[in-house]
Design an enzyme around this catalytic site. Structure first.
Site, PDB file in Angstrom:
ATOM      1  N   CYS A  72     -17.489  -7.780  -6.582  1.00 16.09           N
ATOM      2  CA  CYS A  72     -16.945  -6.826  -5.609  1.00 16.09           C
ATOM      3  C   CYS A  72     -16.742  -7.571  -4.296  1.00 16.09           C
ATOM      4  CB  CYS A  72     -17.961  -5.699  -5.435  1.00 16.09           C
ATOM      5  SG  CYS A  72     -17.600  -4.576  -4.091  1.00 16.09           S
ATOM      6  N   CYS A 182      -9.750  -6.894  -3.755  1.00 13.84           N
ATOM      7  CA  CYS A 182     -10.670  -5.869  -4.255  1.00 13.84           C
ATOM      8  C   CYS A 182     -10.568  -5.963  -5.763  1.00 13.84           C
ATOM      9  CB  CYS A 182     -10.246  -4.484  -3.770  1.00 13.84           C
ATOM     10  SG  CYS A 182     -11.132  -3.141  -4.608  1.00 13.84           S
TER      11      CYS A 182
END
Ligand code: DGL
Length: 267
Positions: A72, A182
């Protein structure tokens, strides 16, 4: 055989896991999706540090991984330094591939498509200063696409007009390369290419797969894990379609993890 822990706010990290699984087919994976607190993109750094500490604690105490991948960008850019000084195992972070985009751009115009947290954070600013200081860098921070990617995997159609509006600044500024900063966004690659095929959409998956292989070669982990299965853990109840979502990633079990707080150490 090595065991890697993976952590993300949801299904984003699966885009990294896929590349690591094909690079290291003999490894095992414990994937922890923090669906309970998704999205991460609008959380403070202090909150993310506290939460990631708890999640790492849990995965280490329950599964003894050889290494952990923070799959992440939002969590990595906010917590990597802290986690690496706190935990005594290799921690691999996923951060925006600004350097690759800057090196490849023929017109020195690149974009960063990420969560608001990643776009505004010091880590991304430093990457831009270090590797793209002669470039025009267009940043778009969004949590909408995180939700869109989660829903796409659950079978919902992608709203192309919303997606087009989000990426419009990159089209207007003629960005040659846009970093998918992302891990959820590569799930939307097909739609992004359909809307703006002239843009090269860059993600970090193959770089992380290489990094995991390097860590494996360097450490030659000797720990003997009892089981040979990969598992998917979620901090929220699993949706009905979970089997279909996870089937391509070869998980043999999925669990809803409750009472995570029991595993917290003091910090
Ligand atoms: N997939 C994550 C990232 O790479 C987080 C998305 C979110 O939860 O906002 O940034």
């Amino acid at each position: 055989m090595a065991l890697f822990g993976f952590i993300d706010s949801g299904i984003g990290g699966l885009t990294i896991l896929e590349a690591v699984q094909s690079a290291l087919p003999k490894s095992q994976f414990v994937y922890l999706a923090d669906h309970q607190y998704a999205p991460y993109g609008n959380k403070t750094n202090a909150w993310l540090i506290q939460r990631l500490h708890l999640l790492c604690d849990y995965i280490i105490s329950q599964h003894s991984p050889d290494a952990i991948v923070i799959a992440c960008n939002t969590a990595s850019t906010a917590t990597l330094d802290y986690l690496r000084t706190t935990f005594d195992l290799p921690i691999i972070g996923v951060v925006p591939a600004i350097k690759q985009a800057a090196e490849r751009s023929p017109n020195n115009k690149i974009g960063l498509l990420a969560t608001p947290g990643t776009c505004q954070g010091h880590y991304s600013e430093k990457l831009i200063t270090d590797f793209a200081n002669e470039h025009l860098v267009i940043k778009v921070g969004t949590t909408t696409l995180v939700d869109m990617a989660e829903k796409k995997l659950q079978g919902e159609a992608v709203d192309m007009s919303i997606l087009k509006d989000v990426i419009q600044p990159f089209i207007e500024h003629h960005c040659s390369h846009v970093v998918l900063g992302c891990t959820h966004f590569p799930h939307l690659r097909q739609e992004l290419e359909q809307l703006a095929g002239e843009i090269n959409w860059i993600d970090s998956a193959s770089a992380i797969a290489k990094r995991c292989r390097f860590i494996l070669d360097q450490h030659r982990f000797t720990s003997n894990h009892q089981s040979t299965e990969s598992i998917y853990l979620s901090t929220a109840p699993l949706p009905d379609q979970i089997d279909a979502i996870l089937q391509p990633y070869q998980f043999s079990r999925c669990h809803h993890v409750t009472r995570l707080d029991n595993y917290a150490t003091t910090y």
